[in-house]
Design a protein around this motif. Structure first.
Motif, PDB file in Angstrom:
ATOM      1  N   GLY A  63      28.906   5.788 -32.863  1.00  0.00           N
ATOM      2  CA  GLY A  63      29.315   4.467 -32.402  1.00  0.00           C
ATOM      3  C   GLY A  63      30.293   4.565 -31.251  1.00  0.00           C
ATOM      4  N   GLN A  64      30.334   3.518 -30.440  1.00  0.00           N
ATOM      5  CA  GLN A  64      31.339   3.457 -29.389  1.00  0.00           C
ATOM      6  C   GLN A  64      31.966   2.076 -29.388  1.00  0.00           C
ATOM      7  OE1 GLN A  64      28.085   4.518 -27.701  1.00  0.00           O
ATOM      8  NE2 GLN A  64      27.338   2.465 -27.279  1.00  0.00           N
ATOM      9  N   ILE A  65      33.240   2.046 -29.082  1.00  0.00           N
ATOM     10  CA  ILE A  65      33.963   0.777 -29.039  1.00  0.00           C
ATOM     11  C   ILE A  65      33.832   0.203 -27.636  1.00  0.00           C
ATOM     12  CG2 ILE A  65      36.181  -0.343 -29.506  1.00  0.00           C
ATOM     13  CD1 ILE A  65      34.820   1.288 -31.855  1.00  0.00           C
ATOM     14  N   TYR A  66      33.584  -1.093 -27.566  1.00  0.00           N
ATOM     15  CA  TYR A  66      33.467  -1.695 -26.236  1.00  0.00           C
ATOM     16  C   TYR A  66      34.139  -3.064 -26.225  1.00  0.00           C
ATOM     17  CZ  TYR A  66      30.026  -5.329 -27.385  1.00  0.00           C
ATOM     18  OH  TYR A  66      29.423  -6.449 -27.887  1.00  0.00           O
ATOM     19  N   ARG A  67      34.514  -3.486 -25.035  1.00  0.00           N
ATOM     20  CA  ARG A  67      35.112  -4.807 -24.854  1.00  0.00           C
ATOM     21  C   ARG A  67      34.014  -5.728 -24.325  1.00  0.00           C
ATOM     22  NH1 ARG A  67      40.345  -4.905 -21.248  1.00  0.00           N
ATOM     23  NH2 ARG A  67      41.178  -3.923 -23.116  1.00  0.00           N
ATOM     24  N   ASN A  90      24.439  11.948 -29.002  1.00  0.00           N
ATOM     25  CA  ASN A  90      23.741  11.574 -30.233  1.00  0.00           C
ATOM     26  C   ASN A  90      22.451  12.380 -30.430  1.00  0.00           C
ATOM     27  OD1 ASN A  90      23.719   9.995 -32.566  1.00  0.00           O
ATOM     28  ND2 ASN A  90      22.350   8.481 -31.683  1.00  0.00           N
ATOM     29  N   LEU A  91      21.861  12.832 -29.326  1.00  0.00           N
ATOM     30  CA  LEU A  91      20.620  13.612 -29.395  1.00  0.00           C
ATOM     31  C   LEU A  91      20.825  14.962 -30.084  1.00  0.00           C
ATOM     32  CD1 LEU A  91      19.339  12.924 -25.751  1.00  0.00           C
ATOM     33  CD2 LEU A  91      18.519  11.839 -27.864  1.00  0.00           C
ATOM     34  N   LEU A  92      22.091  15.392 -30.174  1.00  0.00           N
ATOM     35  CA  LEU A  92      22.404  16.706 -30.741  1.00  0.00           C
ATOM     36  C   LEU A  92      22.696  16.662 -32.242  1.00  0.00           C
ATOM     37  CD1 LEU A  92      24.724  17.975 -27.869  1.00  0.00           C
ATOM     38  CD2 LEU A  92      22.297  18.442 -28.164  1.00  0.00           C
ATOM     39  N   PHE A  93      22.814  15.452 -32.779  1.00  0.00           N
ATOM     40  CA  PHE A  93      23.156  15.323 -34.196  1.00  0.00           C
ATOM     41  C   PHE A  93      21.946  14.912 -35.027  1.00  0.00           C
ATOM     42  CE2 PHE A  93      27.329  14.837 -32.212  1.00  0.00           C
ATOM     43  CZ  PHE A  93      28.106  15.655 -33.015  1.00  0.00           C
ATOM     44  N   SER A 116      23.030   1.534 -25.752  1.00  0.00           N
ATOM     45  CA  SER A 116      22.325   1.880 -26.993  1.00  0.00           C
ATOM     46  C   SER A 116      21.111   2.769 -26.718  1.00  0.00           C
ATOM     47  CB  SER A 116      21.869   0.610 -27.720  1.00  0.00           C
ATOM     48  OG  SER A 116      20.927  -0.099 -26.929  1.00  0.00           O
ATOM     49  N   ARG A 117      20.982   3.218 -25.475  1.00  0.00           N
ATOM     50  CA  ARG A 117      19.806   3.995 -25.035  1.00  0.00           C
ATOM     51  C   ARG A 117      19.525   5.197 -25.950  1.00  0.00           C
ATOM     52  NH1 ARG A 117      16.742   7.251 -24.650  1.00  0.00           N
ATOM     53  NH2 ARG A 117      15.670   8.239 -22.900  1.00  0.00           N
ATOM     54  N   PHE A 118      20.556   5.846 -26.462  1.00  0.00           N
ATOM     55  CA  PHE A 118      20.361   7.059 -27.263  1.00  0.00           C
ATOM     56  C   PHE A 118      20.598   6.815 -28.758  1.00  0.00           C
ATOM     57  CE2 PHE A 118      21.615   8.332 -22.967  1.00  0.00           C
ATOM     58  CZ  PHE A 118      20.453   8.994 -22.597  1.00  0.00           C
ATOM     59  N   GLY A 119      20.517   5.540 -29.143  1.00  0.00           N
ATOM     60  CA  GLY A 119      20.590   5.218 -30.567  1.00  0.00           C
ATOM     61  C   GLY A 119      21.979   4.990 -31.122  1.00  0.00           C
TER      62      GLY A 119
END
Length: 297
Positions: free
Chosen positions: A140-144, A130-133, A160-163
């Motif tokens: 976003g990431q999908i999680y259980r 995310n730091l590169l965009f 969520s450390r990198f936003g």
């Protein structure tokens, strides 16, 4: 009570996160001894998975992969804790991403993107992409969700450390469609290398020498949203050092035959694992379902 547990666990992990990497890796080496030799964490599962995946390897070769896997698992644990206190520069010196402009070009053409990856290397560090965009890109990431609320909150904080935004598995399509309505550039990461529930099995393929059921939900989401699909190929280049390369699976999912996207992902994932077998999550019961409907524990 949940909040109390959360703060206690958080405080303990945060203190560890303050330690430099070299000390954390000493702790990882110490942790390896009880995990591998005393607790023997899921050792039977790991051995069964490795033996079935590499029938051509002898016992000595399998033992080497097994031990390397447990060393890596302990490294993964301390590296993930470090996310509670790591600078952007430090993480970017340890995990690099190649071919990012591929995703940016797809987005310029109006194709938000789905990124496949696996439980390989340290997947918890991948959101640092995310730091590169630019700020207008939603990652976003999908999680259980975990059953334990305190640990679920803790992992959400880490992820969520990198936003990036964590999207609960059961809310995936609805959330993506809502973000799409906002006309934002979206990059959503999916890890689809684990076992689908029996009721969700719609496709079988050969993976690591075994008849394997595979998630097809990501393919369906790609076709429904029109999102391009990429794959993140991860290589471990040293201790706490990862190189990730973005590869195109398809720019036009709607034109792909049924299950073609899923199959391309599985083939890429297999290549990643075969290159450096020890760094995949061998402790997961990946092959507990069989085509005949039997369940293997």
């Amino acid at each position: 009570m949940t909040q109390v547990v959360y703060y206690i666990v958080y405080a303990i992990l945060y203190i560890h996160a303050l330690l430099p990497f070299r000390i954390l890796y000493i702790l990882s080496d110490i942790l390896y001894v009880p995990v591998y030799y005393i607790i023997r964490y899921r050792l039977k599962v790991v051995r069964r998975n490795l033996k079935a995946s590499f029938p051509e390897k002898n016992d000595k070769e399998l033992k080497k992969i097994e031990q390397d896997f447990y060393h890596h698992l302990c490294d993964y644990f301390v590296e993930t804790i470090k996310l509670l206190h790591v600078t952007n520069d430090e993480i970017q010196s340890r995990i690099t991403f190649n071919n990012i402009d591929l995703v940016e070009k797809l987005m310029e053409n109006g194709r938000s993107s789905i990124m496949f990856l696996g439980h390989y290397g340290n997947w918890e560090w991948v959101p640092s992409i995310n730091l590169l965009f630019a700020e207008d890109t939603l990652l976003g990431q999908i999680y259980r969700p975990l059953k334990n609320k305190a640990f679920d909150d803790l992992f959400l904080k880490i992820r969520s450390r990198f936003g990036s935004v964590s999207i609960a598995k059961n809310n995936t399509l609805r959330a993506i469609l809502e973000y799409k309505k906002e006309n934002r550039k979206i990059l959503i990461g999916f890890m689809s290398d684990q076992t689908p529930s029996y009721s969700n099995i719609h496709y079988w393929t050969e993976f690591l020498n075994q008849d394997t059921p595979v998630y097809t939900g990501v393919e369906r989401i790609a076709k429904k949203t029109g999102f391009s699909v990429t794959y993140l190929d991860i290589t471990k280049t040293g201790r706490g050092k990862y190189n990730c390369e973005v590869k195109l699976i398809t720019a036009e999912p709607d034109k792909e035959p049924e299950f073609a996207i899923t199959e391309k992902y599985i083939r890429e994932m297999e290549k990643t694992i075969l290159r450096q077998p020890a760094y995949w999550l061998w402790s997961h019961k990946r092959w507990k379902h069989k085509r005949d409907g039997a369940h293997h524990s």
